[in-house]
Design an enzyme around this catalytic site. Structure first.
Site, mmCIF file in Angstrom:
data_model
loop_
_atom_site.group_PDB
_atom_site.id
_atom_site.type_symbol
_atom_site.label_atom_id
_atom_site.label_comp_id
_atom_site.label_asym_id
_atom_site.label_seq_id
_atom_site.Cartn_x
_atom_site.Cartn_y
_atom_site.Cartn_z
ATOM 1 N N ARG A 81 -81.998 51.172 63.329
ATOM 2 C CA ARG A 81 -81.981 50.807 61.907
ATOM 3 C C ARG A 81 -83.286 50.169 61.450
ATOM 4 N NH1 ARG A 81 -76.853 47.126 62.341
ATOM 5 N NH2 ARG A 81 -78.219 46.545 64.050
ATOM 6 N N LYS A 129 -73.037 52.823 79.953
ATOM 7 C CA LYS A 129 -71.837 52.029 80.167
ATOM 8 C C LYS A 129 -71.805 50.922 79.116
ATOM 9 C CE LYS A 129 -72.661 48.059 82.974
ATOM 10 N NZ LYS A 129 -72.568 47.294 84.170
ATOM 11 N N ASP A 163 -66.881 45.194 84.399
ATOM 12 C CA ASP A 163 -68.325 45.363 84.236
ATOM 13 C C ASP A 163 -68.983 45.988 85.473
ATOM 14 O OD1 ASP A 163 -70.679 44.905 82.612
ATOM 15 O OD2 ASP A 163 -71.269 43.397 84.076
ATOM 16 N N HIS A 165 -69.841 50.806 88.941
ATOM 17 C CA HIS A 165 -70.832 50.867 90.018
ATOM 18 C C HIS A 165 -70.210 50.836 91.425
ATOM 19 C CE1 HIS A 165 -73.583 50.322 86.795
ATOM 20 N NE2 HIS A 165 -73.383 49.034 86.650
ATOM 21 N N LYS A 224 -80.215 55.824 92.336
ATOM 22 C CA LYS A 224 -81.063 55.177 93.345
ATOM 23 C C LYS A 224 -81.349 56.132 94.493
ATOM 24 C CE LYS A 224 -79.884 50.441 92.285
ATOM 25 N NZ LYS A 224 -81.246 50.022 91.954
ATOM 26 N N HIS A 283 -76.383 53.967 86.649
ATOM 27 C CA HIS A 283 -77.729 54.001 87.227
ATOM 28 C C HIS A 283 -77.726 53.766 88.745
ATOM 29 C CE1 HIS A 283 -77.449 49.684 86.250
ATOM 30 N NE2 HIS A 283 -78.210 49.524 87.300
ATOM 31 N N LYS A 340 -71.754 36.879 89.982
ATOM 32 C CA LYS A 340 -72.961 36.339 89.353
ATOM 33 C C LYS A 340 -73.257 34.950 89.905
ATOM 34 C CE LYS A 340 -72.784 38.871 85.056
ATOM 35 N NZ LYS A 340 -74.028 39.588 85.353
HETATM 36 P P1 NAP Z 1 -79.549 45.977 72.288
HETATM 37 O O1 NAP Z 1 -80.747 45.322 72.843
HETATM 38 O O2 NAP Z 1 -78.600 45.166 71.463
HETATM 39 O O3 NAP Z 1 -80.045 47.225 71.431
HETATM 40 C C1 NAP Z 1 -79.203 47.951 70.598
HETATM 41 C C2 NAP Z 1 -80.011 49.019 69.917
HETATM 42 O O4 NAP Z 1 -79.158 49.728 69.044
HETATM 43 C C3 NAP Z 1 -81.157 48.487 69.081
HETATM 44 O O5 NAP Z 1 -82.228 49.394 69.146
HETATM 45 C C4 NAP Z 1 -80.563 48.479 67.683
HETATM 46 O O6 NAP Z 1 -81.629 48.544 66.773
HETATM 47 C C5 NAP Z 1 -79.736 49.736 67.728
HETATM 48 N N1 NAP Z 1 -78.626 49.762 66.785
HETATM 49 C C6 NAP Z 1 -77.671 48.825 66.584
HETATM 50 N N2 NAP Z 1 -76.830 49.208 65.614
HETATM 51 C C7 NAP Z 1 -77.259 50.415 65.183
HETATM 52 C C8 NAP Z 1 -76.816 51.319 64.200
HETATM 53 N N3 NAP Z 1 -75.753 51.067 63.421
HETATM 54 N N4 NAP Z 1 -77.481 52.459 64.031
HETATM 55 C C9 NAP Z 1 -78.567 52.760 64.782
HETATM 56 N N5 NAP Z 1 -79.043 51.938 65.734
HETATM 57 C C10 NAP Z 1 -78.396 50.775 65.929
HETATM 58 O O7 NAP Z 1 -78.653 46.641 73.433
HETATM 59 P P2 NAP Z 1 -79.142 47.213 74.835
HETATM 60 O O8 NAP Z 1 -79.115 46.095 75.814
HETATM 61 O O9 NAP Z 1 -80.389 47.980 74.666
HETATM 62 O O10 NAP Z 1 -77.933 48.162 75.220
HETATM 63 C C11 NAP Z 1 -77.738 49.436 74.652
HETATM 64 C C12 NAP Z 1 -76.548 50.102 75.351
HETATM 65 O O11 NAP Z 1 -76.825 50.225 76.721
HETATM 66 C C13 NAP Z 1 -75.250 49.282 75.257
HETATM 67 O O12 NAP Z 1 -74.161 50.172 75.239
HETATM 68 C C14 NAP Z 1 -75.237 48.516 76.577
HETATM 69 O O13 NAP Z 1 -73.936 48.185 76.979
HETATM 70 C C15 NAP Z 1 -75.842 49.569 77.492
HETATM 71 N N6 NAP Z 1 -76.486 49.011 78.669
HETATM 72 C C16 NAP Z 1 -77.527 48.150 78.565
HETATM 73 C C17 NAP Z 1 -78.133 47.679 79.711
HETATM 74 C C18 NAP Z 1 -79.323 46.751 79.635
HETATM 75 O O14 NAP Z 1 -79.864 46.449 80.693
HETATM 76 N N7 NAP Z 1 -79.747 46.309 78.479
HETATM 77 C C19 NAP Z 1 -77.656 48.069 80.984
HETATM 78 C C20 NAP Z 1 -76.596 48.959 81.051
HETATM 79 C C21 NAP Z 1 -76.016 49.427 79.905
HETATM 80 P P3 NAP Z 1 -81.495 48.079 65.231
HETATM 81 O O15 NAP Z 1 -80.901 46.726 65.235
HETATM 82 O O16 NAP Z 1 -82.899 48.158 64.738
HETATM 83 O O17 NAP Z 1 -80.626 49.107 64.601
#
Ligand code: NAP
Length: 483
Positions: free
Chosen positions: A51, A148, A235, A240, A182, A178, A331
Site C-alpha cells: 500500500r 505460513k 507456530d 516445521h 535447507k 522454509h 523460545k
Molecule cells: P510485515 O512486515 O507486517 O509486512 C506486511 C507487508 O504487507 C508490508 O509490505 C505491507 O506494506 C503489506 N500489506 C499490508 N496490508 C496490505 C494490503 N491491504 N495490501 C497490500 N499490501 C499490504 O509482515 P512480514 O513479517 O513481512 O510477513 C509477511 C507474511 O509472511 C506474513 O504472513 C507472515 O506470517 C509470514 N512470515 C513472515 C516471516 C518473517 O520472518 N517476517 C517468517 C515466516 C512467515 P504496506 O503497509 O505498505 O501495505
C-alpha cells in the site's frame, strides 16, 4: 564466492508485501544473491507491491538498504547491487482495493512465468487471489507462493485451500515451509535414499528413538499479539517440526517427483497416533530480574499460550511401530539450535563390557545455526590403554571432499524461490498435507484447552521446564544437549 548455476528462464515475480519484514530480510537479499550467482538474469523482473506510496526509485532505495542490512558481507559490491536494482519495479496496491492493478498488469509480460509471492498476512490471500483473476493477470503460467501460517486450525486451513482453489489449481500453489529449503534437509533424503547403508537400519528394529529439537534464544519480540493466539504448537510443530518428521519417517518414494514425495509424507501424517496428554509438556518462559517473561511480552498476565512444547508421538505403521518420536521447540532457550537426532539401538551383545546405552550410533542432522550431518560411531580409543571405547563424530558434511562446492550454499528462501520459477513443487506442502497436519494437531490443542492445562514456567536460558526432562527420564532416555 558463489557456486556454478544454470540460469532460470526470464520471469516476472510480484512480491505482494514487498516492503515488509520478510521481503526485506529474506526474499529480496536472496534474489539479489541468485542474481549475483547468475541464476536470475537481467531479463527477470521483480515487482514490489504494497500500500505504501512510492515510485521505482524509492523502492530501489529501500531494497538497497535492505541488502546492506541483511545481505551477506561478500554481496555488497555496488555495481552488483546497481545491476540488480535495475530489474526492480514498484506498484502501490491495496490487496483489498481496485487501484493499481492495471499498472501491475502492464508490468507482467505475456508468455513468461509469473510468480506472485503473497508475503502479506493470511487474511489477504483470498483478496489477492481473487483480484489477480478479476484483473486478468493470472493465467496458466501463474504461480502463487503463500507463507505460513496456513490456517489456524483444520477448518480455517480448509477454507483457505478452498478460496485459493477457486482461482488456482493445486499445481500452481506453492505453500512455503522454509525448513524444507535447507540444504541439509535435502541431503537427508539423499543420504537415506541414495545409499544402501542406512535404509535397512531405518526402522523400529534398529532405531531406539528420534528427537527433533528447534530451540531459539529469542522471545516473541514484536510478534506478541500474533504469537499469543498461536503458541509453539501452531507456530512451529504443526508445520516445521511435522515436515521434518515426515522426511525422516516416510517410505522411499518411487521417484523423486513432487507428488510421489508428498504422497509419502502425507501417509506419515495420517499414521500419527493421537498424543497421550501425559506425553505433552507445555511451558512459558518466566520473568527473571529485569528480563520480562512471556506474559509480560505478550501483554496478558493470564495468558495460557505455550512458548515451549515437548511431546512424544508415535507413528502406527510397520516401519515405526514402537519407536517414539520426541519433538521439542521453544523460545528463550539456552541456545539457537535445530537438530534431528536418529538414535540407534545398542549393539545386540556387548563384548567389550560396555554398559547399555553408553555407546550408541547417533545420526545427527543439524539445521541451525550451522547446517551439517554427523554420525557418532564407536571406536577404540587409540593408545596402549587396552580396549577402551570412545564415540567419535564422523562428519558427513564432507567439507574437505567438496571444498568450495559447499562454500556458497543458497539460503532456504533462495532455493525455494528458484524452485517456484522452475515449477518444482517437491519442497512445498500440498493442500492435503497441511489439512492432515491440522487434523492431528487440533485434537491435541482442544484436549489441553478442555483440561484447562496451565503451561509450566521455565527459566530464560534453560532447556525448558523440568517436566520435559522428566518425560524422557521416565522413558529411560535423555534429551540431546541444546548447544
Ligand atoms: P510485515 O512486515 O507486517 O509486512 C506486511 C507487508 O504487507 C508490508 O509490505 C505491507 O506494506 C503489506 N500489506 C499490508 N496490508 C496490505 C494490503 N491491504 N495490501 C497490500 N499490501 C499490504 O509482515 P512480514 O513479517 O513481512 O510477513 C509477511 C507474511 O509472511 C506474513 O504472513 C507472515 O506470517 C509470514 N512470515 C513472515 C516471516 C518473517 O520472518 N517476517 C517468517 C515466516 C512467515 P504496506 O503497509 O505498505 O501495505
Amino acid at each position: 564466492m558463489v557456486s556454478r548455476v544454470i540460469p532460470v528462464e526470464p520471469f516476472d515475480l510480484v512480491i505482494f508485501g514487498g516492503t515488509g519484514d520478510l521481503a526485506r530480510r529474506k526474499i529480496l537479499p536472496g534474489l539479489h544473491r541468485r542474481f549475483l550467482a547468475g541464476q536470475v538474469t537481467a531479463e527477470a523482473r521483480i515487482i514490489g507491491a504494497a500500500r505504501s506510496q512510492m515510485d521505482d526509485a524509492g523502492y530501489r532505495k529501500m531494497v538497497r538498504a535492505a541488502i546492506h542490512e541483511f545481505g551477506a558481507p561478500e554481496d555488497q559490491d555496488k555495481a552488483g547491487i546497481d545491476a540488480f536494482l535495475e530489474i526492480l519495479r514498484y506498484v502501490p496496491i491495496d490487496a483489498r482495493g481496485e487501484n493499481g492493478w492495471q499498472e501491475l498488469a502492464a508490468h507482467v509480460r505475456p508468455g513468461l512465468v509469473h510468480a506472485y509471492y503473497f508475503s502479506v498476512g493470511p487474511g489477504l490471500f483470498g483478496d489477492l487471489a481473487e483480484r489477480l483473476h478479476s484483473h486478468g493477470i493470472a493465467d496458466e503460467n501463474s504461480r502463487i507462493v503463500v507463507e505460513k501460517p496456513f490456517g489456524h486450525d483444520l477448518e480455517s486451513a480448509r477454507a483457505l485451500n478452498a478460496t485459493l482453489a477457486e482461482h488456482f489449481r493445486e499445481c500452481q500453489i506453492y505453500r512455503i515451509d522454509h525448513y524444507l529449503g535447507k540444504e541439509t534437509v535435502q541431503n537427508l533424503m539423499a543420504v537415506r535414499f541414495a545409499n544402501i547403508l542406512f535404509e535397512p537400519l531405518w526402522n523400529a528394529q534398529y532405531v531406539d528413538h528420534i528427537q527433533i529439537t528447534v530451540a531459539v534464544t529469542v522471545g516473541v519480540g514484536g510478534r506478541g499479539a500474533y504469537y499469543d493466539k498461536s503458541g509453539a504448537m501452531r507456530d512451529m510443530v504443526q508445520n516445521h517440526l511435522m515436515q521434518l518428521l515426515c522426511l525422516i519417517a516416510m517410505e522411499p518414494p518411487s521417484r523423486f517427483d513432487p507428488d510421489a514425495v508428498r504422497d509419502e509424507k502425507l501417509k506419515v501424517i495420517r499414521a500419527l497416533e493421537p498424543v497421550d496428554p501425559h506425553h505433552i509438556v507445555r511451558g512459558q518462559y518466566a520473568a527473571s530480574g529485569e528480563e520480562p517473561g512471556y506474559r509480560e511480552d505478550v501483554g496478558d498476565p493470564r495468558s495460557l499460550t505455550e512458548s515451549f512444547i515437548a511431546l512424544r508421538c508415535h507413528i502406527s505403521n510397520w516401519r515405526w511401530a514402537g519407536t517414539p518420536f520426541y519433538l521439542r521447540t521453544g523460545k528463550k532457550l539456552k541456545a539457537r539450535s535445530s537438530e534431528i537426532a536418529v538414535v540407534f539401538k545398542d549393539a545386540p551383545h556387548a563384548i567389550f563390557g560396555q554398559d547399555a546405552g553408553q555407546h550408541r550410533n547417533i545420526l545427527s542432522i543439524q539445521l541451525q545455526p550451522n547446517e551439517g550431518m554427523m554420525l557418532d560411531v564407536t571406536i577404540k580409543e587409540p593408545g596402549p590403554g587396552g580396549m577402551r571405547l570412545i564415540d567419535v563424530p564422523l562428519d558427513m558434511t564432507f567439507a574437505e571432499a567438496l571444498g568450495e562446492e559447499i562454500e556458497d550454499v543458497p539460503d532456504a528462501y533462495e532455493r525455494l524461490i528458484m524452485d517456484v520459477i522452475r515449477g518444482n513443487q517437491t519442497l512445498f506442502m500440498r493442500g492435503d498435507e497441511v489439512e492432515a497436519a491440522w487434523a492431528w494437531t487440533d485434537p491435541i490443542i482442544e484436549g489441553w484447552e478442555a483440561r484447562g492445562d496451565v503451561p509450566k514456567p521455565y527459566d530464560v536460558g534453560s532447556t525448558g521446564p523440568e517436566d520435559a526432562l522428566m518425560m524422557l527420564h521416565r522413558d529411560g532416555r535423555r534429551w540431546r544437549e541444546i548447544k
